[in-house]
Design a protein around this motif. Structure first.
Motif, PDB file in Angstrom:
ATOM      1  N   GLU A 153     -26.214  44.639  12.716  1.00 12.24           N
ATOM      2  CA  GLU A 153     -27.202  43.776  12.063  1.00 12.24           C
ATOM      3  C   GLU A 153     -26.886  42.307  12.358  1.00 12.24           C
ATOM      4  N   TYR A 154     -25.615  41.957  12.326  1.00  9.46           N
ATOM      5  CA  TYR A 154     -25.198  40.587  12.613  1.00  9.46           C
ATOM      6  C   TYR A 154     -25.575  40.201  14.046  1.00  9.46           C
ATOM      7  N   SER A 160     -28.638  36.489   7.585  1.00  9.75           N
ATOM      8  CA  SER A 160     -27.411  35.701   7.397  1.00  9.75           C
ATOM      9  C   SER A 160     -26.261  36.633   7.007  1.00  9.75           C
ATOM     10  N   VAL A 161     -25.059  36.126   7.121  1.00  9.70           N
ATOM     11  CA  VAL A 161     -23.890  36.904   6.720  1.00  9.70           C
ATOM     12  C   VAL A 161     -23.976  37.258   5.236  1.00  9.70           C
ATOM     13  N   ILE A 164     -26.370  40.198   4.901  1.00 10.91           N
ATOM     14  CA  ILE A 164     -25.739  41.423   5.419  1.00 10.91           C
ATOM     15  C   ILE A 164     -24.659  41.906   4.459  1.00 10.91           C
ATOM     16  N   SER A 165     -23.903  40.984   3.942  1.00 12.65           N
ATOM     17  CA  SER A 165     -22.843  41.312   2.987  1.00 12.65           C
ATOM     18  C   SER A 165     -23.419  42.012   1.759  1.00 12.65           C
ATOM     19  N   ARG A 172     -17.964  39.100   2.257  1.00 11.03           N
ATOM     20  CA  ARG A 172     -18.188  38.184   3.383  1.00 11.03           C
ATOM     21  C   ARG A 172     -16.917  37.949   4.181  1.00 11.03           C
ATOM     22  N   TYR A 176     -16.562  38.563   8.104  1.00  8.44           N
ATOM     23  CA  TYR A 176     -16.125  37.524   9.034  1.00  8.44           C
ATOM     24  C   TYR A 176     -14.862  37.955   9.798  1.00  8.44           C
ATOM     25  N   ILE A 179     -15.903  40.414  12.451  1.00 13.78           N
ATOM     26  CA  ILE A 179     -16.678  39.722  13.493  1.00 13.78           C
ATOM     27  C   ILE A 179     -15.697  39.038  14.448  1.00 13.78           C
ATOM     28  N   LYS A 186     -21.825  34.418  18.706  1.00 16.63           N
ATOM     29  CA  LYS A 186     -23.287  34.268  18.585  1.00 16.63           C
ATOM     30  C   LYS A 186     -23.781  33.170  19.452  1.00 16.63           C
TER      31      LYS A 186
END
Length: 186
Positions: A153-154, A160-161, A164-165, A172, A176, A179, A186
């Motif tokens: 999704e990210y 936004s994070v 999604i969180s 979050r 992160y 990621i 990105k």
């Protein structure tokens, strides 16, 4: 004037028993706070400045006054200089007597030793649990598959994070972390 001082380190603890003991002793005023013992910015410091000569400061235990022997003894010295008495209920310490001063000095050291000893035992227990592969800390509320979906999704870049969180109930900071670990840019 007899002033009581009650302190707990965090809100998960109960201050009521200290307050009850201080009331039973006859404290006319009780100052309560939630702050760690090692912190220097306590209401206790302000209270000491406000106390008048001849007053009595009462605490339920030595470790409520400070976490190190040095902290407690410095406090006792300040009180003595201002001619303020100190009473510690659980040990029957009263600094109006020489024996009370002696017991305070010894018990402050023992209290500090006890804290360090407990911390050392805790660290050994944590190390042993890690060696046995036990998960420490709060139980995860997210799954690996949920994390993989969150990362997909990210990558889409549509949410936004924070969004999604919330959708995948992944903190979050965890998102992160993964990621970054995955090398996603990105």
């Amino acid at each position: 004037m007899i002033i009581g001082y009650a302190r707990i380190s965090d809100k998960s603890q109960e201050i009521g028993t200290q307050v009850e003991q201080l009331e039973k002793y006859g404290c006319q005023k009780i100052v309560q706070e939630v702050i760690t013992g090692v912190s220097e910015d306590k209401k206790l410091n302000q209270l000491v400045e406000e106390l008048e000569e001849g007053s009595t400061l009462v605490a339920t235990r030595v470790d409520r006054l400070g976490r190190s022997a040095l902290q407690v003894l410095q406090l006792a010295k300040r009180l003595k200089e201002k001619k303020i008495h100190l009473v510690v209920l659980d040990l029957g310490i009263d600094t109006r007597t020489l024996a009370g001063e002696l017991v305070l000095t010894v018990m402050a050291s023992i209290s500090e030793w006890e804290r360090k000893n407990n911390k050392e035992k805790q660290l050994r227990g944590i190390e042993l649990a890690k060696k046995k592969g036990k998960h420490l800390g709060r139980k995860r509320e997210w799954t690996k598959s949920g994390l993989e979906e969150a990362l997909k999704e990210y990558l889409k870049g549509e949410k936004s994070v924070n969004q999604i969180s919330d959708i995948y109930t992944i903190p979050r900071s965890t998102l992160y972390h993964y990621i970054k670990e995955s090398g996603i840019k990105k």
